[in-house]
Design an enzyme around this catalytic site. Structure first.
Site, PDB file in Angstrom:
ATOM      1  N   GLU A 262     -25.517 -38.518  -7.970  1.00  0.00           N
ATOM      2  CA  GLU A 262     -25.738 -39.479  -6.898  1.00  0.00           C
ATOM      3  C   GLU A 262     -24.444 -39.782  -6.135  1.00  0.00           C
ATOM      4  O   GLU A 262     -23.411 -40.077  -6.736  1.00  0.00           O
ATOM      5  CB  GLU A 262     -26.327 -40.768  -7.486  1.00  0.00           C
ATOM      6  N   THR A 310     -31.140 -39.387  -0.384  1.00  0.00           N
ATOM      7  CA  THR A 310     -31.479 -38.676  -1.620  1.00  0.00           C
ATOM      8  C   THR A 310     -32.712 -37.792  -1.437  1.00  0.00           C
ATOM      9  O   THR A 310     -32.746 -36.640  -1.882  1.00  0.00           O
ATOM     10  CB  THR A 310     -31.749 -39.672  -2.767  1.00  0.00           C
ATOM     11  N   ASP A 490     -25.577 -35.278  -3.858  1.00  0.00           N
ATOM     12  CA  ASP A 490     -26.665 -35.320  -2.882  1.00  0.00           C
ATOM     13  C   ASP A 490     -26.193 -35.619  -1.462  1.00  0.00           C
ATOM     14  O   ASP A 490     -26.712 -35.064  -0.494  1.00  0.00           O
ATOM     15  CB  ASP A 490     -27.788 -36.281  -3.315  1.00  0.00           C
ATOM     16  N   HIS A 491     -25.202 -36.498  -1.336  1.00  0.00           N
ATOM     17  CA  HIS A 491     -24.698 -36.863  -0.005  1.00  0.00           C
ATOM     18  C   HIS A 491     -23.435 -37.682  -0.187  1.00  0.00           C
ATOM     19  O   HIS A 491     -23.049 -37.986  -1.320  1.00  0.00           O
ATOM     20  CB  HIS A 491     -25.740 -37.641   0.792  1.00  0.00           C
TER      21      HIS A 491
HETATM   22  C1  GP9 Z   1     -33.314 -44.115  -5.694  1.00  0.00           C
HETATM   23  C2  GP9 Z   1     -32.176 -43.221  -5.549  1.00  0.00           C
HETATM   24  C3  GP9 Z   1     -31.323 -43.579  -4.349  1.00  0.00           C
HETATM   25  O1  GP9 Z   1     -34.304 -43.798  -6.590  1.00  0.00           O
HETATM   26  O2  GP9 Z   1     -32.473 -41.904  -5.690  1.00  0.00           O
HETATM   27  O3  GP9 Z   1     -31.638 -43.005  -3.151  1.00  0.00           O
HETATM   28  P1  GP9 Z   1     -30.616 -43.067  -1.908  1.00  0.00           P
HETATM   29  O4  GP9 Z   1     -30.435 -44.535  -1.569  1.00  0.00           O
HETATM   30  O5  GP9 Z   1     -29.333 -42.458  -2.343  1.00  0.00           O
HETATM   31  O6  GP9 Z   1     -31.243 -42.300  -0.843  1.00  0.00           O
HETATM   32 MN    MN Z   2     -28.634 -40.610  -3.037  1.00  0.00          MN
END
Ligand code: GP9
Ligand code: MN
Length: 725
Positions: A262, A310, A490-491
């Site tokens: 994350e 995400t 992811d970002h």
């Molecule tokens: C929530 C998590 C966050 O379940 O995957 O998503 P994001 O805020 O990073 O898009």
């Molecule tokens: Mn994310």
């Protein structure tokens, strides 16, 4: 007392009084459902207040419509009908939620055969004695009318007064919307989660919102034709990068473990945070993987997400198609579109079983629906993991060490080979997930003027430690040698607006910080760890999340040439190294970087203000390639074109066969039916659990000299070994 009763009777015997009484009952029942049926996950008092007021504006607007009816009988009938309608929405959602942990979306209601999957118990079984509360108002008011305790008011409400009621409710609605926007900017455009919408705006609003979503998606779907897929396939064929013999099939038959890191940016790799003159390596374990000769790592891999964050990353990584230009693909189309995603492809090329593990509620980003379309057999969301407490979780769900620990009891039951995805969450904005008694935050905070940046390194370090524990488990359980582990960020975690505060930590000057620097910070890790492989290296190939799936397929020895995928194998000699960002006109190639309207030489960061003719030609070609890739993706995704993709050798997913409830008993039944042929880790371990092989020491435990400090937590001992069915 009698006096009060008389006043009540008098009020109820007026039209306005009657309408306001209905509104009051509706409000009461909504709050009842909010607190007893739905898990709205309030994070602060502000959100609670929002929920408390949100039944009123639309409730008044709708029930108040009856006031426009002049004649007595029709007025009362209209009021009862509208009232019953909003009540039906409420009760139906309450009952539905008990089984699905989600609200009824219009698309789910339209495709009721799909939604009935998993509705093991009949709706009747889902009713509770306390549901009597939902009809008590009917009994009460009905009796009062029948016994003439309250009377029908024959005086029509003036048009002006009716209009004033409508105007008032519209005003209240705007206030509600405004307050909701403050709590969660872009709530409606980005979608996030159905829970967020209901929590902020209430149920009837959610139904309208969902109806609009379905209508928009349906409109585009209806307009799309099979010939558009032919166009898209033409592009895919021309753009296809054939596999490199050196790597093709080197991981054939292995389990695939995807680790979603994350908000993890590439600059964290090998980074040492200097605090008061002492250097602290932030992610020692991930660094060791990055440099391992069993890992093929990438140093120029970019995220390609937009508002779906995400969910966009997941869409890109597992479909090799982009998210949307606005909003989230998984939210807007994910529950309905035909997709040929990684879990489905692997199920049909090697008999893989697939599962996702994530510590947040399953409805976030509409995962509970989108994953079915992607062919995921199981989805272990927070309802399968430890109960969320102040200590083990934060607003986005269960912290990573617990998430990994709690996943094992399900992981070990999966038949091998498996394709699994672990979505971590602790390293999520605002990077304060580690508060609480466990005192995991042993890692020092950075010292900038930006709190968000300061916490980022500690949560990244926690993620790193959680991952190490998980790898230790994989090794101890023997899963490791039979698997490949793919890690990706992811970002970005630090947004561009904060980057000038980050500059000094990166040895840069905030004064000269440029769009080029911002562009380079969009790099995220991408590593393919192949235990036993010894020729790992760090590739400098430029690529993005869209390129992952073909790369993995080829490593697994799967021919991807027939699939409608827009990425290119990063290990292929044909790879063109053109990385499209999701924002129009932005891209990175080894030669040029175009970002926020500016053009740079990628190697040096020097800005190109006056491109010569040859440069102009070259960037024109790149621009065209980038916009073509995005346009093809948009046509496929918004037109649901893959429903026409019938000659790719793949069967579409039958979502009615997938259910994310009662997964444990389903898994156990499969193992039982297979008997000696069961390939689950649990079966191979002589029907014994491997959960105790997971140990997750805290940062302080690892770093303090007296290891018996009271802050020690071994997650395996803090979580129960019980599993949800
Ligand atoms: C929530 C998590 C966050 O379940 O995957 O998503 P994001 O805020 O990073 O898009
Ligand atoms: Mn994310």
């Amino acid at each position: 007392m009698k006096k009060i009763l008389n006043v009540c009777k008098n009020i109820l015997s007026t039209r306005l009084g009657f309408i306001l009484t209905l509104l009051f009952f509706y409000w009461l029942k909504t709050i009842w459902a909010y607190t007893t049926d739905f898990a709205l996950g309030w994070e602060n008092p502000y959100q609670i207040i929002l929920s408390l007021i949100n039944p009123i504006p639309l409730g008044l607007l709708l029930i108040g419509l009856a006031l426009y009816v002049k004649k007595t009988k029709p007025f009362y009938i209209t009021a009862w009908i509208i009232y019953t309608l909003v009540n039906v929405i409420l009760v139906a959602n309450a009952v539905y939620y008990r089984e699905f942990s989600d609200f009824i979306t219009v698309s789910a209601a339209l495709a009721s055969s799909k939604t009935s999957a998993g509705l093991g118990d009949s709706a009747l079984n889902l009713l509770r004695v306390t549901d009597i509360f939902f009809i008590i108002d009917y009994i009460l008011l009905g009796t009062l009318f029948a016994t003439k305790k309250i009377k029908h008011d024959s005086r029509p409400f003036s048009k002006r007064a009716s209009f004033a009621t409508t105007a008032l409710s519209a005003l209240l609605f705007s206030v509600n919307l405004f307050l909701a926007e403050i709590d969660r900017p872009e709530l409606l455009s980005r979608g996030f989660s159905n829970v967020y919408v209901v929590r902020a705006l209430g149920l009837p609003n959610f139904s309208l919102y969902s109806a609009n979503q379905t209508y928009q998606a349906q409109k585009e779907r209806n307009n799309a034709t099979a010939s558009e897929l032919t166009e898209a396939k033409k592009y895919v064929k021309e753009h296809y990068a054939k596999p490199n013999d050196k790597y093709y099939g080197i991981a054939k038959g292995r389990n695939v473990i995807m680790i979603h890191l994350e908000s993890f940016q590439q600059f964290l790799i090998d980074y040492k945070l200097n605090v008061n003159g002492t250097e602290h390596e932030v992610t020692p374990f991930i660094n060791s993987l990055y440099h391992s000769n069993s890992t093929i790592s990438f140093s120029n891999f970019f995220h390609q997400v937009k508002a779906g964050k995400t969910s966009d990353a997941e869409t890109l990584m597992e479909n090799s198609l982009f998210g949307l230009n606005s909003g989230s693909f998984m939210v807007n189309y994910g529950g309905d579109n035909t997709q040929f995603a990684a879990p489905n492809i692997l199920a049909q090329n090697g008999g893989y079983t697939s599962a996702v593990f994530h510590g947040n509620v399953g409805t976030f980003w509409n995962r509970n629906n989108a994953y079915k379309q992607w062919g995921y057999n199981y989805f272990f969301d927070s309802s399968y993991l430890s109960k969320l407490t102040k200590t083990n979780s934060f607003q986005y769900g269960l912290n990573d060490k617990y998430m990994f620990a709690d996943s094992i009891k399900y992981l070990e039951q999966l038949q091998q080979p498996f394709y699994t995805k672990f979505i971590t969450v602790s390293n999520h904005y605002p990077y304060t997930s580690l508060k609480g008694e466990s005192k995991e935050e042993g890692f020092p905070l950075a010292k900038t003027d930006d709190e968000t940046i300061n916490g980022y390194f500690a949560t990244a370090n926690y993620l790193d430690a959680a991952l190490k524990s998980f790898f230790d488990y994989l090794k101890a359980s023997g899963i490791y040698d039979k698997s490949i582990i793919v890690l990706y960020g992811d970002h970005y975690g630090i947004s561009n607006t904060r980057n000038s505060s980050l500059a000094s930590l990166l040895g840069k000057d905030s004064e000269t910080w440029s769009e080029y620097d911002n562009a380079m910070l969009q790099r995220v890790p991408y590593m393919i760890h192949i235990p036993g492989y010894t020729e790992g290296f760090i590739s400098q190939t430029y690529g993005g999340e869209v390129d992952s799936l073909p790369t993995i397929e080829h490593l697994l020895g799967i021919d991807s040439s027939k699939y409608t995928q827009l990425g290119q194998d990063l290990l292929s000699a044909d790879n063109q190294q053109i990385v499209a960002m999701r924002t129009a006109g932005q891209y990175v190639t080894p030669e040029y970087t175009s970002y926020s309207g500016k053009l740079y030489y990628t190697a040096t960061g020097q800005e190109i203000t006056n491109p010569d003719e040859t440069t102009k030609e070259k960037i024109k070609t790149i621009r065209q390639a980038v916009s073509k890739q995005l346009a093809v993706s948009d046509s496929v995704q918004t037109g649901d074109l893959l429903r026409f993709d019938t000659d790719n050798g793949l069967k579409t997913v039958d979502v009615s066969k997938i259910s994310y409830t009662k997964s444990m008993s389903a898994l156990k039944k499969i193992a039982k039916d297979l008997g000696d042929n069961s390939t689950s880790v649990y079966s191979e371990n002589g029907d014994k659990t491997t959960q105790d092989l997971y140990k997750a020491p805290s940062y302080l435990q690892l770093h303090s000299s007296s290891s018996s400090s009271s802050t020690e937590t071994s997650q395996s001992s803090t979580t129960s070994t019980e599993s949800k069915d």
